[in-house]
Design a protein around this motif. Sequence first.
Motif, short mmCIF file in Angstrom:
data_model
loop_
_atom_site.label_atom_id
_atom_site.label_comp_id
_atom_site.label_asym_id
_atom_site.label_seq_id
_atom_site.Cartn_x
_atom_site.Cartn_y
_atom_site.Cartn_z
N GLY A 33 49.92 2.11 58.15
CA GLY A 33 48.76 2.00 57.30
C GLY A 33 48.39 3.27 56.55
N PRO A 34 47.13 3.38 56.09
CA PRO A 34 46.70 4.47 55.22
C PRO A 34 47.02 5.87 55.75
CG PRO A 34 45.02 2.76 55.26
CD PRO A 34 46.06 2.36 56.26
N GLN A 35 47.03 6.03 57.05
CA GLN A 35 47.38 7.33 57.62
C GLN A 35 48.75 7.79 57.14
OE1 GLN A 35 47.73 7.16 61.89
NE2 GLN A 35 48.76 9.14 62.03
N ALA A 36 49.68 6.85 57.02
CA ALA A 36 51.04 7.18 56.58
C ALA A 36 51.16 7.22 55.07
CB ALA A 36 52.03 6.16 57.15
N TRP A 37 50.30 6.53 54.35
CA TRP A 37 50.40 6.43 52.90
C TRP A 37 49.71 7.58 52.16
CZ3 TRP A 37 47.90 0.92 53.18
CH2 TRP A 37 48.72 0.09 53.97
N ARG A 38 48.65 8.12 52.77
CA ARG A 38 47.80 9.09 52.08
C ARG A 38 48.56 10.29 51.52
NH1 ARG A 38 42.50 10.08 51.66
NH2 ARG A 38 41.97 8.39 53.11
N PRO A 39 49.45 10.94 52.27
CA PRO A 39 50.11 12.13 51.70
C PRO A 39 50.87 11.83 50.40
CG PRO A 39 50.43 12.04 54.08
CD PRO A 39 49.83 10.73 53.68
N THR A 40 51.56 10.71 50.34
CA THR A 40 52.30 10.37 49.13
C THR A 40 51.35 10.09 47.97
OG1 THR A 40 54.21 9.49 50.32
CG2 THR A 40 53.85 8.67 48.08
N PHE A 41 50.32 9.29 48.19
CA PHE A 41 49.38 8.97 47.12
C PHE A 41 48.67 10.23 46.63
CE2 PHE A 41 48.75 4.30 48.62
CZ PHE A 41 50.05 4.02 48.21
N HIS A 42 48.35 11.12 47.56
CA HIS A 42 47.70 12.38 47.18
C HIS A 42 48.59 13.18 46.23
CE1 HIS A 42 45.39 16.13 47.56
NE2 HIS A 42 46.56 16.72 47.73
N VAL A 44 51.16 12.08 44.39
CA VAL A 44 51.38 11.36 43.15
C VAL A 44 50.19 11.57 42.21
CG1 VAL A 44 51.49 9.02 42.16
CG2 VAL A 44 52.98 9.65 44.06
N ALA A 45 48.98 11.47 42.72
CA ALA A 45 47.80 11.68 41.89
C ALA A 45 47.71 13.13 41.43
CB ALA A 45 46.54 11.29 42.66
N ALA A 46 48.06 14.07 42.31
CA ALA A 46 48.02 15.49 41.95
C ALA A 46 49.02 15.80 40.84
CB ALA A 46 48.30 16.35 43.18
N GLU A 78 40.77 5.43 45.71
CA GLU A 78 40.33 6.79 46.03
C GLU A 78 41.07 7.82 45.20
OE1 GLU A 78 40.59 9.88 49.83
OE2 GLU A 78 40.56 7.71 50.21
N TYR A 79 42.35 7.57 44.93
CA TYR A 79 43.17 8.52 44.18
C TYR A 79 43.33 8.12 42.71
CZ TYR A 79 44.34 10.96 48.45
OH TYR A 79 44.27 11.72 49.62
N GLY A 80 42.59 7.11 42.28
CA GLY A 80 42.66 6.71 40.89
C GLY A 80 44.01 6.14 40.48
N GLY A 293 61.90 15.40 42.76
CA GLY A 293 61.90 14.23 41.91
C GLY A 293 60.54 13.90 41.33
N LEU A 294 59.46 14.15 42.08
CA LEU A 294 58.13 13.85 41.59
C LEU A 294 57.76 14.73 40.40
CD1 LEU A 294 55.41 12.42 41.74
CD2 LEU A 294 54.75 14.02 43.56
N SER A 295 58.05 16.02 40.47
CA SER A 295 57.73 16.92 39.37
C SER A 295 58.55 16.59 38.12
CB SER A 295 57.96 18.38 39.78
OG SER A 295 56.99 18.78 40.72
#
Length: 314
Positions: A33-42, A44-46, A78-80, A293-295
């Motif tokens: 759940g969100p505990q595992a997803w938050r770092p990636t979404f953070h 990606v939004a950053a 939360e992360y838009g 890859g994200l950058s």
Amino acid sequence: MTAPFTADAWPIGVGLPQLVGTLSDGRDVTTTGPQAWRPTFHEVAAAGFTEIDLFTTFIRISDLDDDGRSGLQRLLAEYGLRISAIPLARRSILDPDPERAAANLEFALETVRAAGELGVGTVCVGLHQPLTAEQQRAEWFWLAPGEENPEDPAVWAAAVDGFRRIGEEAARAQVQVSLEMYEGTYLGTSESSVRLVTDIGLPNVGLCPDIGNIVRLHRPVEDWRVMLERMLPHANYWQLKNYLRDHDPATGAYFSAPAPLETGYIDYRTAVGMALAAGFSGPLCVEHYGGDGLSVAATNRDYLRRILAAKIAS
């Protein structure tokens, strides 16, 4: 040039196929759940993204219960972020194992239903199978041969029937289905891809002309312009990535390596112009293998917005 979106509003999601669905301690990312997803979404939004293409290799939306879906939606808000597409990777409905093939078909059906319930408008499917042991050992997996679809009319018909069933279920869920171009499959050439989507014959089933999957191969390939000319009139979603490509005719050797969109072999300024001229109106997805890859994907997004701004204004 008319377009369905402005350059700033065109949905450009980040695709991160390198994300895995298992945490280092062995827990399943989807069910954690969100505990595992938050770092990636953070992150990606950053990186400036407002859309993410949520690969099922990371989170399987069809396996989320009501609480899981609510948690996903809250975290995205939360992360838009919003989900612009759901790609299913390496879950072929033509898997040689009949049980896996049937399971993959059912997974696709469940995913399009879940996508509709979550308000996600596009699900991308393909015919590529899990990486072979040789591909897993290779420096880049595309340097080793993968599983291929047979030249068998009965198997072709099974692909048409299976994708049509997925498309019909997706239509009920108000979802578009896009078929991803990939070597060695019935979606491995532009001609075969167009024939397949034409045989399926549903208005909500189109093509994902991921020509990057082809130009990276160490062999002769179709000209990227020809591939796009044939496929873009049928395209409803587009995964974009680029590669350096070279061929030494003296030795017959080929070379390829991942590159940002603006510096690789494919001229995406021309390609985007071709897409707009063909009436393309689907979401875009930027991908990159190797390194950060994200950058690189964020750089690709900004490049596409500059090209879109120039083309739409012309």
